[in-house]
Design a protein around this motif. Structure first.
Motif, mmCIF file in Angstrom:
data_model
loop_
_atom_site.group_PDB
_atom_site.id
_atom_site.type_symbol
_atom_site.label_atom_id
_atom_site.label_comp_id
_atom_site.label_asym_id
_atom_site.label_seq_id
_atom_site.Cartn_x
_atom_site.Cartn_y
_atom_site.Cartn_z
ATOM 1 N N ASN A 232 0.822 -1.219 0.000
ATOM 2 C CA ASN A 232 0.000 0.000 0.000
ATOM 3 C C ASN A 232 0.851 1.262 0.000
ATOM 4 O O ASN A 232 0.411 2.317 0.440
ATOM 5 C CB ASN A 232 -0.954 0.003 1.197
ATOM 6 N N SER A 233 2.085 1.123 -0.470
ATOM 7 C CA SER A 233 2.959 2.290 -0.596
ATOM 8 C C SER A 233 3.969 2.041 -1.704
ATOM 9 O O SER A 233 4.216 0.887 -2.097
ATOM 10 C CB SER A 233 3.703 2.547 0.723
ATOM 11 N N TRP A 234 4.545 3.140 -2.206
ATOM 12 C CA TRP A 234 5.540 3.006 -3.258
ATOM 13 C C TRP A 234 6.774 2.264 -2.750
ATOM 14 O O TRP A 234 7.379 1.469 -3.476
ATOM 15 C CB TRP A 234 5.937 4.376 -3.791
ATOM 16 N N ASP A 235 7.162 2.497 -1.505
ATOM 17 C CA ASP A 235 8.339 1.809 -0.955
ATOM 18 C C ASP A 235 8.166 0.295 -0.997
ATOM 19 O O ASP A 235 9.111 -0.440 -1.305
ATOM 20 C CB ASP A 235 8.590 2.259 0.494
ATOM 21 N N GLN A 236 6.968 -0.184 -0.686
ATOM 22 C CA GLN A 236 6.722 -1.625 -0.706
ATOM 23 C C GLN A 236 6.739 -2.172 -2.133
ATOM 24 O O GLN A 236 7.239 -3.273 -2.385
ATOM 25 C CB GLN A 236 5.379 -1.936 -0.035
ATOM 26 N N ILE A 237 6.198 -1.402 -3.068
ATOM 27 C CA ILE A 237 6.243 -1.818 -4.474
ATOM 28 C C ILE A 237 7.687 -1.857 -4.956
ATOM 29 O O ILE A 237 8.117 -2.801 -5.644
ATOM 30 C CB ILE A 237 5.421 -0.855 -5.353
ATOM 31 N N LEU A 241 9.800 -4.972 -6.491
ATOM 32 C CA LEU A 241 10.472 -4.923 -7.784
ATOM 33 C C LEU A 241 11.926 -5.365 -7.677
ATOM 34 O O LEU A 241 12.424 -6.131 -8.516
ATOM 35 C CB LEU A 241 10.390 -3.512 -8.372
ATOM 36 N N GLU A 242 12.602 -4.897 -6.655
ATOM 37 C CA GLU A 242 14.006 -5.278 -6.461
ATOM 38 C C GLU A 242 14.132 -6.765 -6.163
ATOM 39 O O GLU A 242 15.068 -7.433 -6.613
ATOM 40 C CB GLU A 242 14.630 -4.460 -5.329
ATOM 41 N N ALA A 243 13.174 -7.301 -5.406
ATOM 42 C CA ALA A 243 13.222 -8.717 -5.028
ATOM 43 C C ALA A 243 13.008 -9.634 -6.235
ATOM 44 O O ALA A 243 13.491 -10.775 -6.251
ATOM 45 C CB ALA A 243 12.181 -9.013 -3.959
ATOM 46 N N THR A 244 12.291 -9.142 -7.237
ATOM 47 C CA THR A 244 11.973 -9.977 -8.401
ATOM 48 C C THR A 244 12.792 -9.622 -9.644
ATOM 49 O O THR A 244 12.649 -10.280 -10.676
ATOM 50 C CB THR A 244 10.479 -9.849 -8.755
ATOM 51 N N LEU A 298 6.282 -6.739 -16.988
ATOM 52 C CA LEU A 298 7.184 -6.783 -15.835
ATOM 53 C C LEU A 298 8.456 -5.984 -16.093
ATOM 54 O O LEU A 298 8.940 -5.267 -15.205
ATOM 55 C CB LEU A 298 7.528 -8.242 -15.526
ATOM 56 N N SER A 299 8.992 -6.088 -17.311
ATOM 57 C CA SER A 299 10.209 -5.330 -17.639
ATOM 58 C C SER A 299 9.945 -3.827 -17.638
ATOM 59 O O SER A 299 10.815 -3.034 -17.259
ATOM 60 C CB SER A 299 10.742 -5.764 -19.013
ATOM 61 N N SER A 300 8.743 -3.437 -18.059
ATOM 62 C CA SER A 300 8.387 -2.012 -18.045
ATOM 63 C C SER A 300 8.373 -1.464 -16.625
ATOM 64 O O SER A 300 8.815 -0.330 -16.374
ATOM 65 C CB SER A 300 7.013 -1.803 -18.689
ATOM 66 N N LEU A 301 7.869 -2.252 -15.685
ATOM 67 C CA LEU A 301 7.868 -1.814 -14.290
ATOM 68 C C LEU A 301 9.285 -1.586 -13.784
ATOM 69 O O LEU A 301 9.562 -0.610 -13.072
ATOM 70 C CB LEU A 301 7.155 -2.848 -13.419
ATOM 71 N N LEU A 302 10.202 -2.488 -14.153
ATOM 72 C CA LEU A 302 11.603 -2.315 -13.745
ATOM 73 C C LEU A 302 12.196 -1.057 -14.367
ATOM 74 O O LEU A 302 12.899 -0.285 -13.684
ATOM 75 C CB LEU A 302 12.431 -3.531 -14.172
ATOM 76 N N SER A 303 11.923 -0.837 -15.654
ATOM 77 C CA SER A 303 12.473 0.336 -16.337
ATOM 78 C C SER A 303 11.874 1.635 -15.790
ATOM 79 O O SER A 303 12.565 2.654 -15.669
ATOM 80 C CB SER A 303 12.218 0.237 -17.845
ATOM 81 N N LEU A 304 10.592 1.611 -15.451
ATOM 82 C CA LEU A 304 9.968 2.800 -14.859
ATOM 83 C C LEU A 304 10.562 3.088 -13.485
ATOM 84 O O LEU A 304 10.780 4.254 -13.122
ATOM 85 C CB LEU A 304 8.457 2.593 -14.743
ATOM 86 N N GLN A 305 10.838 2.030 -12.728
ATOM 87 C CA GLN A 305 11.469 2.220 -11.419
ATOM 88 C C GLN A 305 12.854 2.852 -11.596
ATOM 89 O O GLN A 305 13.220 3.780 -10.868
ATOM 90 C CB GLN A 305 11.604 0.885 -10.698
ATOM 91 N N ASP A 306 13.600 2.360 -12.576
ATOM 92 C CA ASP A 306 14.931 2.932 -12.829
ATOM 93 C C ASP A 306 14.826 4.391 -13.263
ATOM 94 O O ASP A 306 15.674 5.224 -12.918
ATOM 95 C CB ASP A 306 15.650 2.122 -13.909
ATOM 96 N N ALA A 307 13.776 4.704 -14.026
ATOM 97 C CA ALA A 307 13.616 6.075 -14.526
ATOM 98 C C ALA A 307 13.315 7.068 -13.412
ATOM 99 O O ALA A 307 13.517 8.278 -13.579
ATOM 100 C CB ALA A 307 12.512 6.121 -15.575
ATOM 101 N N THR A 308 12.827 6.587 -12.254
ATOM 102 C CA THR A 308 12.546 7.509 -11.155
ATOM 103 C C THR A 308 13.834 8.050 -10.528
ATOM 104 O O THR A 308 13.809 9.089 -9.871
ATOM 105 C CB THR A 308 11.722 6.814 -10.052
ATOM 106 N N THR A 309 14.939 7.324 -10.707
ATOM 107 C CA THR A 309 16.215 7.774 -10.128
ATOM 108 C C THR A 309 17.151 8.345 -11.185
ATOM 109 O O THR A 309 18.234 8.819 -10.857
ATOM 110 C CB THR A 309 16.917 6.608 -9.409
#
Length: 524
Positions: A232-237, A241-244, A298-309
């Motif tokens: 229920n938070s971005w930190d948990q998501i 993502l990092e775990a998978t 799934l790959s898009s989620l990883l790339s979007l996470q990377d794009a936040t940093t």
């Protein structure tokens, strides 16, 4: 018996030669009677064929009363059921299920009948009874891979998210264990000088490593780890993502092999081989696209996470380009199975998903622009791709498919499942853009996105509630459904259960969106 494929007669003649006495005569008589009825059926005009079908069913019942007790009379019930169901009409399919279940009650080992009942329940959207009947097969070892196409492809489309997650994890353990054991056997064979076995075992190992079923199971397991999570938070998501991440990048998506056995779908028809081949090629085309679609998500989620940093979106652009050419374009050219509606339509989830592919692409583009605007401030004005309006169109389409004349067409449940998964993908993608890193001046845009998603989820929840109300009303108005364990009762109860499970998924989505939205709002 004109027009009958000779392979059926040969199959039964071989069986008779291997037997003696009265049983052999009974089997031979059954064969001749089957050929008589089948020849008569094919010689009649379409409007007269139902009479021949009833004769086939009656003769099958007589043979049951005579206690032949062998698989040689399965042909009668299979022939009746397939010909009866070829139209795809629900009453005919229900009638066939009743006959097949009567057969299974007397002869549980009739695997061909059990497989057909499973597929027919799937076709009608009743995943609960399908699972129950399929479990009677007690599949083991390599059969788990070769028969993976019978039940699993219908679990997610029919709303059995938790059951799909459980089976996907079990199959992951199966592949891991078997790949390790096969490698051990290769080493032992080499040390013992059995070099001919080494090559054979190596081929087996490669067929497991590159099994298309394995890729489907692994990707669905990873996807469901998000869908079924209580994040229920971005930190948990982000933690998920990092775990998978490593697992997502290691799943095989090309050079896949198909180990599935389609010959088990006996149709007792001269078209059997042609249909089995068509099923295999069609299913492989669908599932290859399904693997690439799920991997893209799934790959898009990883790339979007990377794009936040970082401000880099090259990997996203490459993913989108590949998705357009490798999935969207090919999905529009999926092979059409004209002439065999019931045989091919069952368990083809990609046929539904292709309606949602453009929306998946739009969601990623919208989330990418949102990240660049809200976190990095690269865009002077955020240009929304209008994701919510696209999903609203899908909601309207799904409602039209599901609700027909104030009744629920349960065979169209895959539309609702794909809609819910698409909405969840939108929530996860946009969560990256409205994380805690949003610039203070950009919070208005982020709040607007979350507000639109809340409205979208409420509309989908309303659709689920309407479907549930119609199903409940149907059950109450048909008292016989409540009084016995009829096929209609099992289908209706399964529909209610599927809608409840999908409503639970929506509830978790709404909690996540509400939490993200509330944290964007300034504290009083």
């Amino acid at each position: 018996s004109s027009g009958i494929n000779a392979e059926y007669g040969e199959e039964y003649r071989v069986s008779v030669k291997e037997s003696n006495g009265t049983k052999a005569m009974q089997r031979l008589a059954s064969l001749h009677m089957l050929l008589h009825h089948l020849g008569k059926y094919k010689a009649l005009e379409p409007e007269q064929q139902f009479i021949a079908l009833e004769e086939i069913k009656n003769f099958h019942n007589i043979t049951l009363e005579g206690d032949l007790g062998c698989a040689y009379i399965d042909a009668f019930v299979l022939l009746y059921s397939w010909q009866k169901c070829d139209s795809g009409n629900k009453p005919d399919i229900v009638d066939s299920i009743k006959l097949l279940m009567t057969k299974l009650e007397q002869f549980p080992e009739a695997s061909a009948c059990r497989l057909l009942v499973t597929r027919l329940y799937e076709y009608l959207g009743a995943i609960g009874p399908a699972v129950e009947v399929y479990n009677g097969l007690d599949t083991k070892s390599i059969q788990l891979d070769s028969l993976a196409h019978i039940l699993y492809p219908s679990l997610l489309p029919l709303g059995a998210f938790n059951r799909a997650d459980k089976q996907a994890r079990q199959m992951e353990a199966f592949y891991r264990t078997n790949e390790r054991e096969v490698l051990e056997y290769i080493v032992k064979s080499y040390l013992c000088g059995k070099f001919n076995k080494v090559a054979e075992l190596f081929d087996l190992h490669q067929s497991l490593v590159y099994s298309i079923s394995k890729s489907v199971f692994l990707l669905d397991k990873l996807w469901l780890s998000f869908v079924l999570s209580s994040a229920n938070s971005w930190d948990q998501i982000e933690s998920l993502l990092e775990a998978t991440r490593e697992e997502i990048t290691s799943v095989k998506t090309d050079k896949l092999v198909d180990n599935r056995d389609y010959s088990v779908n006996e149709v007792c028809d001269s078209r059997h081989q042609e249909i089995a081949t068509l099923q295999a090629t069609t299913s492989y085309s669908h599932d290859t696209l399904y693997v690439n679609m799920r991997h893209f998500m799934l790959s898009s989620l990883l790339s979007l996470q990377d794009a936040t940093t970082s401000k880099e979106t090259e990997s996203l652009d490459a993913l989108l380009s590949d998705f357009q050419s490798d999935v969207i374009e090919k999905a529009g050219k999926l092979p059409v199975s004209e002439g065999y509606p019931l045989y091919i339509m069952m368990s083809q989830s990609m046929a539904v998903w292709r309606l949602y592919l453009e929306t998946l692409s739009t969601i990623v583009v919208d989330a990418k622009n949102l990240i660049r605007h809200c976190i990095h401030g690269n865009l002077a004005h955020f240009k929304s791709e209008n994701v919510t309006s696209k999903i609203s169109e899908l909601i309207a389409r799904t409602r039209d498919e599901l609700i027909v004349d104030d009744t629920i067409n349960s065979s169209k449940l895959p539309f609702l499942s794909a809609l819910i998964q698409t909405a969840y993908f939108a929530v996860l993608c946009h969560s990256c853009g409205v994380s805690g890193r949003v610039q203070r001046k950009k919070r208005g845009v982020a709040e607007g996105v979350m507000g639109s998603l809340k409205t979208t989820l409420a509309d989908i929840k309303l659709l689920c509630d309407d479907c549930h109300s119609i199903a409940t009303k149907h059950k109450l108005e048909n008292l016989t459904i409540d009084k016995d364990d009829s096929v209609d009762s099992r289908i209706t109860s399964s529909l209610e259960w599927s809608l409840d499970e999908m409503s639970g998924i929506l509830g978790r989505m709404s909690t996540l969106v509400n939490t993200l939205h509330s944290r964007l709002q300034p504290k009083s």
